[in-house]
Design a protein around this motif. Structure first.
Motif, mmCIF file in Angstrom:
data_model
loop_
_atom_site.group_PDB
_atom_site.id
_atom_site.type_symbol
_atom_site.label_atom_id
_atom_site.label_comp_id
_atom_site.label_asym_id
_atom_site.label_seq_id
_atom_site.Cartn_x
_atom_site.Cartn_y
_atom_site.Cartn_z
ATOM 1 N N ARG A 14 0.856 -1.191 0.000
ATOM 2 C CA ARG A 14 0.000 0.000 0.000
ATOM 3 C C ARG A 14 0.890 1.238 0.000
ATOM 4 N NH1 ARG A 14 -2.500 3.399 4.043
ATOM 5 N NH2 ARG A 14 -1.136 2.393 5.556
ATOM 6 N N GLU A 15 0.537 2.226 -0.804
ATOM 7 C CA GLU A 15 1.339 3.445 -0.924
ATOM 8 C C GLU A 15 0.483 4.675 -0.632
ATOM 9 O OE1 GLU A 15 4.401 3.135 -1.162
ATOM 10 O OE2 GLU A 15 4.897 1.359 -2.349
ATOM 11 N N VAL A 16 1.101 5.658 0.010
ATOM 12 C CA VAL A 16 0.420 6.908 0.342
ATOM 13 C C VAL A 16 1.103 8.051 -0.398
ATOM 14 C CG1 VAL A 16 -0.276 8.493 2.174
ATOM 15 C CG2 VAL A 16 -0.240 6.020 2.612
ATOM 16 N N PHE A 17 0.330 8.810 -1.142
ATOM 17 C CA PHE A 17 0.837 9.913 -1.952
ATOM 18 C C PHE A 17 0.257 11.237 -1.470
ATOM 19 C CE2 PHE A 17 0.665 6.131 -4.593
ATOM 20 C CZ PHE A 17 1.895 6.120 -5.237
ATOM 21 N N THR A 18 1.021 12.300 -1.672
ATOM 22 C CA THR A 18 0.539 13.658 -1.428
ATOM 23 C C THR A 18 0.356 14.351 -2.770
ATOM 24 O OG1 THR A 18 1.696 13.814 0.690
ATOM 25 C CG2 THR A 18 1.023 15.877 -0.334
ATOM 26 N N SER A 26 -14.879 17.044 -3.853
ATOM 27 C CA SER A 26 -14.695 18.449 -3.489
ATOM 28 C C SER A 26 -14.358 18.602 -2.012
ATOM 29 C CB SER A 26 -15.947 19.267 -3.827
ATOM 30 O OG SER A 26 -17.053 18.822 -3.066
ATOM 31 N N GLN A 27 -14.818 17.652 -1.186
ATOM 32 C CA GLN A 27 -14.497 17.660 0.241
ATOM 33 C C GLN A 27 -13.305 16.756 0.557
ATOM 34 O OE1 GLN A 27 -16.074 19.714 2.414
ATOM 35 N NE2 GLN A 27 -17.124 20.471 0.566
ATOM 36 N N ARG A 28 -12.688 16.228 -0.498
ATOM 37 C CA ARG A 28 -11.531 15.326 -0.357
ATOM 38 C C ARG A 28 -11.905 14.136 0.532
ATOM 39 N NH1 ARG A 28 -10.784 18.158 -4.389
ATOM 40 N NH2 ARG A 28 -9.178 19.779 -4.441
ATOM 41 N N ALA A 29 -13.018 13.515 0.200
ATOM 42 C CA ALA A 29 -13.508 12.368 0.958
ATOM 43 C C ALA A 29 -14.243 11.433 0.012
ATOM 44 C CB ALA A 29 -14.416 12.806 2.098
ATOM 45 N N CYS A 30 -13.496 10.669 -0.783
ATOM 46 C CA CYS A 30 -14.117 9.728 -1.706
ATOM 47 C C CYS A 30 -13.218 8.516 -1.875
ATOM 48 C CB CYS A 30 -14.426 10.380 -3.053
ATOM 49 S SG CYS A 30 -12.977 10.935 -3.970
ATOM 50 N N ALA A 31 -13.769 7.474 -2.475
ATOM 51 C CA ALA A 31 -13.016 6.233 -2.635
ATOM 52 C C ALA A 31 -13.313 5.618 -3.992
ATOM 53 C CB ALA A 31 -13.362 5.248 -1.520
ATOM 54 N N ALA A 73 -8.523 2.583 -3.754
ATOM 55 C CA ALA A 73 -7.827 3.845 -3.504
ATOM 56 C C ALA A 73 -8.778 4.802 -2.800
ATOM 57 C CB ALA A 73 -7.328 4.473 -4.800
ATOM 58 N N GLU A 74 -8.216 5.710 -2.007
ATOM 59 C CA GLU A 74 -9.019 6.673 -1.260
ATOM 60 C C GLU A 74 -8.401 8.063 -1.350
ATOM 61 O OE1 GLU A 74 -10.824 4.997 2.654
ATOM 62 O OE2 GLU A 74 -8.891 3.992 2.408
ATOM 63 N N VAL A 75 -9.249 9.067 -1.420
ATOM 64 C CA VAL A 75 -8.845 10.468 -1.361
ATOM 65 C C VAL A 75 -9.275 11.017 -0.017
ATOM 66 C CG1 VAL A 75 -9.114 12.763 -2.379
ATOM 67 C CG2 VAL A 75 -9.112 10.733 -3.856
ATOM 68 N N SER A 76 -8.343 11.670 0.691
ATOM 69 C CA SER A 76 -8.666 12.205 2.016
ATOM 70 C C SER A 76 -7.937 13.516 2.253
ATOM 71 C CB SER A 76 -8.291 11.198 3.116
ATOM 72 O OG SER A 76 -6.917 10.875 3.065
ATOM 73 N N MET A 77 -8.393 14.232 3.263
ATOM 74 C CA MET A 77 -7.751 15.485 3.653
ATOM 75 C C MET A 77 -6.349 15.216 4.193
ATOM 76 S SD MET A 77 -9.670 18.236 3.312
ATOM 77 C CE MET A 77 -11.359 18.858 3.300
ATOM 78 N N TYR A 125 -3.766 17.378 -0.736
ATOM 79 C CA TYR A 125 -4.547 16.285 -0.156
ATOM 80 C C TYR A 125 -3.813 14.954 -0.315
ATOM 81 C CZ TYR A 125 -6.201 16.027 -5.057
ATOM 82 O OH TYR A 125 -6.295 15.968 -6.421
ATOM 83 N N VAL A 126 -4.387 13.899 0.227
ATOM 84 C CA VAL A 126 -3.729 12.597 0.305
ATOM 85 C C VAL A 126 -4.490 11.579 -0.530
ATOM 86 C CG1 VAL A 126 -3.098 10.693 1.848
ATOM 87 C CG2 VAL A 126 -2.794 13.069 2.596
ATOM 88 N N VAL A 127 -3.750 10.749 -1.258
ATOM 89 C CA VAL A 127 -4.342 9.631 -1.993
ATOM 90 C C VAL A 127 -3.635 8.349 -1.557
ATOM 91 C CG1 VAL A 127 -4.772 8.589 -4.247
ATOM 92 C CG2 VAL A 127 -4.936 11.072 -3.982
ATOM 93 N N THR A 128 -4.400 7.416 -1.030
ATOM 94 C CA THR A 128 -3.861 6.134 -0.581
ATOM 95 C C THR A 128 -4.265 5.057 -1.581
ATOM 96 O OG1 THR A 128 -4.085 6.817 1.728
ATOM 97 C CG2 THR A 128 -3.802 4.457 1.311
ATOM 98 N N VAL A 129 -3.272 4.333 -2.101
ATOM 99 C CA VAL A 129 -3.522 3.315 -3.121
ATOM 100 C C VAL A 129 -3.152 1.951 -2.558
ATOM 101 C CG1 VAL A 129 -3.050 2.567 -5.483
ATOM 102 C CG2 VAL A 129 -2.981 5.009 -4.915
ATOM 103 N N GLN A 130 -4.065 1.006 -2.680
ATOM 104 C CA GLN A 130 -3.835 -0.327 -2.141
ATOM 105 C C GLN A 130 -2.822 -1.101 -2.977
ATOM 106 O OE1 GLN A 130 -5.026 -1.266 0.836
ATOM 107 N NE2 GLN A 130 -5.903 0.802 0.921
ATOM 108 N N ALA A 131 -2.253 -2.134 -2.385
ATOM 109 C CA ALA A 131 -1.241 -2.963 -3.046
ATOM 110 C C ALA A 131 -1.792 -3.578 -4.325
ATOM 111 C CB ALA A 131 -0.775 -4.061 -2.090
ATOM 112 N N GLY A 132 -0.963 -3.597 -5.358
ATOM 113 C CA GLY A 132 -1.330 -4.223 -6.617
ATOM 114 C C GLY A 132 -2.053 -3.336 -7.600
ATOM 115 N N ILE A 133 -2.502 -2.150 -7.149
ATOM 116 C CA ILE A 133 -3.292 -1.250 -7.997
ATOM 117 C C ILE A 133 -2.375 -0.303 -8.770
ATOM 118 C CG2 ILE A 133 -5.118 0.475 -8.031
ATOM 119 C CD1 ILE A 133 -5.991 -2.376 -7.230
ATOM 120 N N ASP A 134 -2.729 -0.040 -10.007
ATOM 121 C CA ASP A 134 -1.943 0.800 -10.911
ATOM 122 C C ASP A 134 -2.029 2.266 -10.479
ATOM 123 O OD1 ASP A 134 -1.115 2.349 -13.181
ATOM 124 O OD2 ASP A 134 -1.489 0.625 -14.465
#
Length: 205
Positions: free
Chosen positions: A21-25, A146-151, A161-165, A179-188
């Motif tokens: 799992r990777e976390v991006f800014t 728009s609220q940085r709260a979606c998946a 993957a998830e988008v969060s504040m 904002y932050v985007v978290t991508v699960q293992a194996g996902i492009d």
């Protein structure tokens, strides 16, 4: 640490998939810089940059790697029907290594030009899917971008993957730009940020 049981699920390329799992800014850029867009970091290292997400660049965007090599282009389907329809459709293209032509790899459709929501998710279909979902789509995006709260969910309702504040950003205005985007293992990763560009477009950003 390598995880041998991770299923690699490339859409753009397997080189953009990770076994963990990777976390991006994500940091948005001013529209004056190559039509706006955003830069994607892992820690302090630049991974991707998306050009052309500004409001005045309506119909396309381009994802590049840190060396400015084009990876994925995003284009909006246009035409008379699309102009008068609330349904917006975007397609992702990669360049074929053999003939150099662009080939579509996914399409994303929304029932509204405003936002994705629980009752109005963005549906994503892969052009070449090994096992076509009976639902007619492969991924869907639910929540409030728009609220940085979606998946992003796959067709088995697993979050990929998830988008969060960014919790480090206290200012409400700046929290939309970083904002932050978290991508699960194996996902492009490149595929995920192509979808993020579509969400930026749908939200008129």
């Amino acid at each position: 640490m390598m995880m041998s049981n991770v299923i690699i699920r490339p859409v753009v390329s397997k080189q953009f998939c990770s076994t963990s799992r990777e976390v991006f800014t994500v940091r948005k850029r001013p529209c004056a810089v190559n039509g706006g867009g955003f830069v994607v970091y892992m820690g302090s290292e630049e991974i991707f940059r998306m050009e052309g997400c500004g409001a005045h660049v309506k119909d396309s965007a381009l994802l590049k790697d840190a060396q400015s090599t084009p990876i994925l282009s995003i284009k909006r389907k246009v035409g008379v029907v699309q102009v008068f329809s609330l349904h917006k459709q975007w397609k992702g293209f990669v360049r074929d290594e053999i003939d150099g032509h662009e080939k579509p790899i996914f399409k994303a459709s929304s029932g509204s030009s405003i936002n994705c929501a629980e009752n109005n998710p963005v549906k994503v279909s892969l052009v070449e899917s090994e096992s076509k979902s009976r639902k007619g789509w492969d991924y869907e995006i639910v929540g409030s971008f728009s609220q940085r709260a979606c998946a992003i969910y796959d067709d088995s309702r697993s979050v990929v993957a998830e988008v969060s504040m960014n919790k480090e950003i206290k200012d409400a205005t700046r929290s939309r730009d970083v904002y932050v985007v978290t991508v699960q293992a194996g996902i492009d990763h490149a595929f995920v940020f192509g979808l993020i560009a579509v969400l930026e477009k749908l939200n008129g950003e």
